[in-house]
Design an enzyme around this catalytic site. Sequence first.
Site, mmCIF file in Angstrom:
data_model
loop_
_atom_site.group_PDB
_atom_site.id
_atom_site.type_symbol
_atom_site.label_atom_id
_atom_site.label_comp_id
_atom_site.label_asym_id
_atom_site.label_seq_id
_atom_site.Cartn_x
_atom_site.Cartn_y
_atom_site.Cartn_z
ATOM 1 N N ARG A 1 -21.505 -2.068 1.504
ATOM 2 C CA ARG A 1 -20.836 -3.189 2.086
ATOM 3 C C ARG A 1 -20.979 -3.313 3.481
ATOM 4 O O ARG A 1 -21.164 -4.194 4.340
ATOM 5 C CB ARG A 1 -19.547 -3.361 1.559
ATOM 6 C CG ARG A 1 -18.805 -4.594 2.187
ATOM 7 C CD ARG A 1 -17.210 -4.468 1.673
ATOM 8 N NE ARG A 1 -16.351 -3.650 2.204
ATOM 9 C CZ ARG A 1 -15.150 -3.308 1.705
ATOM 10 N NH1 ARG A 1 -14.704 -3.829 0.850
ATOM 11 N NH2 ARG A 1 -14.492 -2.106 2.549
ATOM 12 N N ARG B 1 -9.954 6.634 4.662
ATOM 13 C CA ARG B 1 -9.052 5.468 4.093
ATOM 14 C C ARG B 1 -8.850 5.823 2.688
ATOM 15 O O ARG B 1 -7.744 5.704 1.981
ATOM 16 C CB ARG B 1 -10.012 4.396 3.920
ATOM 17 C CG ARG B 1 -10.049 3.411 5.226
ATOM 18 C CD ARG B 1 -11.155 2.348 5.414
ATOM 19 N NE ARG B 1 -10.796 1.401 4.457
ATOM 20 C CZ ARG B 1 -11.781 0.422 4.133
ATOM 21 N NH1 ARG B 1 -12.958 0.589 4.640
ATOM 22 N NH2 ARG B 1 -11.494 -0.297 3.279
ATOM 23 N N ARG C 1 0.637 -1.137 0.089
ATOM 24 C CA ARG C 1 -0.020 -0.092 -0.031
ATOM 25 C C ARG C 1 0.824 1.357 -0.078
ATOM 26 O O ARG C 1 0.280 2.443 -0.137
ATOM 27 C CB ARG C 1 -0.726 0.025 1.191
ATOM 28 C CG ARG C 1 -1.896 -1.020 1.117
ATOM 29 C CD ARG C 1 -2.819 -0.764 2.037
ATOM 30 N NE ARG C 1 -4.047 -1.855 1.925
ATOM 31 C CZ ARG C 1 -5.141 -1.767 2.543
ATOM 32 N NH1 ARG C 1 -5.678 -0.978 3.191
ATOM 33 N NH2 ARG C 1 -6.153 -2.826 2.273
ATOM 34 N N ARG D 1 -19.298 -4.551 8.756
ATOM 35 C CA ARG D 1 -17.859 -4.001 9.089
ATOM 36 C C ARG D 1 -17.917 -2.794 9.406
ATOM 37 O O ARG D 1 -18.556 -2.022 9.160
ATOM 38 C CB ARG D 1 -17.068 -4.030 7.679
ATOM 39 C CG ARG D 1 -16.707 -5.543 7.565
ATOM 40 C CD ARG D 1 -15.555 -5.436 6.193
ATOM 41 N NE ARG D 1 -14.716 -4.612 6.315
ATOM 42 C CZ ARG D 1 -13.650 -4.722 5.055
ATOM 43 N NH1 ARG D 1 -14.009 -5.410 4.195
ATOM 44 N NH2 ARG D 1 -12.936 -3.484 5.084
#
Length: 191
Positions: free
Chosen positions: A128, A145, A89, A134
């Site tokens: 999601r 993010r 990342r 989550r």
Amino acid sequence: MLNIVIFGAPGSGKGTQSTKISEKYALEHISTGDMLRAEIKANTEFGKKANSYISKGYLIPDEVMIDKLDDLMKKKNGVKGFIFDGFPRTIAQGKALDEMLEKYDEKVTVVLSLEVEEDELVDRILKRGEISGRSDDNRETVEARLNVYHNQTEPLKNYYSEQFKLVRIPGQGTIDEVFESISTVLDRIIG
């Protein structure tokens, strides 16, 4: 060996496509996100440390992730290759992955960059979160993010492009349409 890095912003479909690639090409799927969530759920020391970063939308320190991946690589003998999902990342992680693979006389074969528009990413992640529960799929964390992705992860595109390993894949459309684009690229590489 066929060693693939699947790359893209949060919500771009890396996990979904990695699973399909792993099944079709018999590759070992290393999902750092799944691994981290499992460690957090099990409340291990590594999980507690990881959660202190993830819950704020930050990346895990490089040396921590490389050590964990190296441990996984040591245990995976006789596989046809790996698909790295969620790692690297940062450019430093990309270089560290190259060095780690070199220890095993391996290298990254191709980097698949799933390209998805920002609005679509936010919608996907929020949906999601509703479905999966989550806790890191909420608007505040999503925005953090995405900022981390743009500032720290996106520069990897140039890193891999300079090595002629980056392939951009249109990430919008159905799961099967995206997978068909990926399969076309991988079939060409495998020959």
